[in-house]
Design a protein around this motif. Structure first.
Motif, PDB file in Angstrom:
ATOM      1  N   PRO A  34      57.569  55.762  40.207  1.00 14.77           N
ATOM      2  CA  PRO A  34      57.725  55.262  38.841  1.00 14.77           C
ATOM      3  C   PRO A  34      57.056  53.894  38.655  1.00 14.77           C
ATOM      4  CG  PRO A  34      59.805  56.143  39.654  1.00 14.77           C
ATOM      5  CD  PRO A  34      58.868  56.106  40.831  1.00 14.77           C
ATOM      6  N   CYS A  35      57.115  53.062  39.694  1.00 13.70           N
ATOM      7  CA  CYS A  35      56.483  51.738  39.627  1.00 13.70           C
ATOM      8  C   CYS A  35      54.958  51.876  39.605  1.00 13.70           C
ATOM      9  CB  CYS A  35      56.950  50.913  40.833  1.00 13.70           C
ATOM     10  SG  CYS A  35      56.077  49.377  41.069  1.00 13.70           S
ATOM     11  N   ILE A  36      54.440  52.707  40.509  1.00  8.81           N
ATOM     12  CA  ILE A  36      52.984  52.928  40.571  1.00  8.81           C
ATOM     13  C   ILE A  36      52.486  53.458  39.217  1.00  8.81           C
ATOM     14  CG2 ILE A  36      51.146  54.335  41.649  1.00  8.81           C
ATOM     15  CD1 ILE A  36      52.119  52.480  43.732  1.00  8.81           C
ATOM     16  N   ASN A  37      53.221  54.407  38.645  1.00  6.87           N
ATOM     17  CA  ASN A  37      52.840  54.991  37.357  1.00  6.87           C
ATOM     18  C   ASN A  37      52.709  53.948  36.269  1.00  6.87           C
ATOM     19  OD1 ASN A  37      52.273  57.713  37.172  1.00  6.87           O
ATOM     20  ND2 ASN A  37      54.403  58.216  37.627  1.00  6.87           N
ATOM     21  N   PHE A 143      47.939  48.868  45.560  1.00  9.65           N
ATOM     22  CA  PHE A 143      48.337  49.420  46.856  1.00  9.65           C
ATOM     23  C   PHE A 143      49.822  49.177  47.105  1.00  9.65           C
ATOM     24  CE2 PHE A 143      47.136  45.149  48.454  1.00  9.65           C
ATOM     25  CZ  PHE A 143      48.178  44.865  49.327  1.00  9.65           C
ATOM     26  N   SER A 144      50.394  50.073  47.930  1.00 10.78           N
ATOM     27  CA  SER A 144      51.790  49.904  48.311  1.00 10.78           C
ATOM     28  C   SER A 144      51.883  49.975  49.829  1.00 10.78           C
ATOM     29  CB  SER A 144      52.651  51.013  47.694  1.00 10.78           C
ATOM     30  OG  SER A 144      52.277  52.255  48.236  1.00 10.78           O
ATOM     31  N   LEU A 223      44.769  38.441  41.956  1.00  2.00           N
ATOM     32  CA  LEU A 223      46.084  39.090  42.091  1.00  2.00           C
ATOM     33  C   LEU A 223      46.759  39.117  40.730  1.00  2.00           C
ATOM     34  CD1 LEU A 223      48.019  40.070  44.372  1.00  2.00           C
ATOM     35  CD2 LEU A 223      48.996  37.786  44.305  1.00  2.00           C
ATOM     36  N   THR A 224      47.175  40.298  40.253  1.00  2.00           N
ATOM     37  CA  THR A 224      47.804  40.331  38.923  1.00  2.00           C
ATOM     38  C   THR A 224      49.307  40.516  38.980  1.00  2.00           C
ATOM     39  OG1 THR A 224      46.997  42.599  38.739  1.00  2.00           O
ATOM     40  CG2 THR A 224      45.864  40.975  37.452  1.00  2.00           C
ATOM     41  N   VAL A 250      51.266  45.967  45.191  1.00  2.00           N
ATOM     42  CA  VAL A 250      50.364  44.899  44.767  1.00  2.00           C
ATOM     43  C   VAL A 250      49.326  45.470  43.803  1.00  2.00           C
ATOM     44  CG1 VAL A 250      48.579  43.281  45.562  1.00  2.00           C
ATOM     45  CG2 VAL A 250      50.636  43.657  46.956  1.00  2.00           C
ATOM     46  N   LYS A 251      49.089  44.730  42.713  1.00  2.00           N
ATOM     47  CA  LYS A 251      47.994  45.098  41.810  1.00  2.00           C
ATOM     48  C   LYS A 251      47.052  43.907  41.728  1.00  2.00           C
ATOM     49  CE  LYS A 251      46.991  46.756  37.157  1.00  2.00           C
ATOM     50  NZ  LYS A 251      47.538  47.368  35.925  1.00  2.00           N
ATOM     51  N   ALA A 252      45.741  44.173  41.823  1.00  2.00           N
ATOM     52  CA  ALA A 252      44.758  43.092  41.817  1.00  2.00           C
ATOM     53  C   ALA A 252      43.496  43.573  41.103  1.00  2.00           C
ATOM     54  CB  ALA A 252      44.436  42.683  43.252  1.00  2.00           C
TER      55      ALA A 252
END
Ligand SMILES: C[S@@+](CC[C@H](N)C(=O)[O-])C[C@H]1O[C@@H](n2cnc3c(N)ncnc32)[C@H](O)[C@@H]1O
Length: 255
Positions: A34-37, A143-144, A223-224, A250-252
């Motif tokens: 759900p977080c990745i989505n 990435f996770s 890094l966002t 992490v989203k970047a």
């Protein structure tokens, strides 16, 4: 390429595909995905690299949402399984090492998704450089990893609390961690709570959170967001995962 890592995944490919079974484990479905989505946003028309795609279910999920997905994995067995399983969908599955993505051209992807892979590889720096190279400017990496501070297969474990006088029982349970700063390879024989597991040990590389984050920044990414997702509301049996985070995401962005 690191041969012992590849032979571990080849040996575990069938059991891993069975575990994921086209949909992921409860930990994936109720905590991580759900977080990745949410971070992926609207993927319609986007070109996505599913880096270390395993048996390919996330490639399927995002293809069904309208994205154009390339799934790569260094395990020929897992790629063969993905190709067979999702033959009815328009997904390109390739055998490739994410530390050296030679078959892929520069600046072509809108999103690189690397789900639960970077903890299994030795070459964190090279893989991030490759992701940066194949992303277009303005594209992003998500990435996770299993949370580096709270990984039961690494330097941490759950322990029962103090003895309760004259009862033989113990009070509470606590997560204990030591040697967090010692970055090293662990080999684990994975077993689920139900008792099924993999036939062979596989490696993962413990790294601190700052190693991951600083490597992302050093590669040139902006890094966002950093997320430690909680189980979604209807997930009843994740008591431990509500006390400490199980995953780090992490989203970047490539500027
Ligand atoms: C824990 S699985 C995750 C698979 C998939 N991303 C998912 O979420 O189900 C890790 C995957 O990374 C792949 N892998 C490990 N090292 C790799 C490398 N150097 N290049 C490409 N794939 C790799 C393994 O074969 C395995 O499929």
């Amino acid at each position: 390429m690191n041969n012992h890592l590849l032979s571990q995944w080849e040996a575990n490919a069938g059991a891993f595909a069975q575990l994921i079974n086209g949909k992921g484990t409860p930990h994936h479905r109720k905590i991580l995905n759900p977080c990745i989505n949410r971070l992926m946003g609207d993927v319609k028309g986007k070109k996505i690299l599913d880096a270390g795609c395993g048996e390919g279910y996330l490639s399927r999920v995002y293809t069904e949402k309208g994205a154009n997905v390339v799934g790569v994995d260094f395990s020929p067995k897992l790629i063969a399984l993905s190709q067979k399983k999702f033959a009815d969908l328009d997904i390109e599955f390739l055998v490739a090492d994410i530390c050296q993505l030679d078959p892929l051209k520069d600046n072509q992807f809108d999103i690189v998704l690397c789900n639960l892979v970077l903890l299994n590889i030795e070459c964190l720096d090279k893989s991030l450089q490759e992701f940066y190279r194949v992303l277009r400017p303005g594209g992003f990496l998500i990435f996770s990893v299993v949370h580096p501070a709270f990984n039961v297969y690494g330097p941490g474990r759950w322990e029962l609390g103090e003895k309760i006088k004259n009862t033989g029982r113990r009070k509470g349970q606590y997560f204990v961690i030591d040697q967090y700063f010692t970055e090293k390879e662990f080999q684990v024989l994975w077993k689920s709570r139900k008792g099924d597991g993999f036939p062979q040990k596989f490696s993962f590389f413990h790294r601190t959170i700052s190693t991951y984050v600083n490597q992302v920044i050093d590669t040139g990414f902006r890094l966002t967001i950093l997320k430690e997702p909680l189980p979604i509301m209807d997930a009843k049996f994740f008591d431990r995962e509500r006390r400490i985070p199980f995953f780090l995401v992490v989203k970047a962005e490539k500027p």
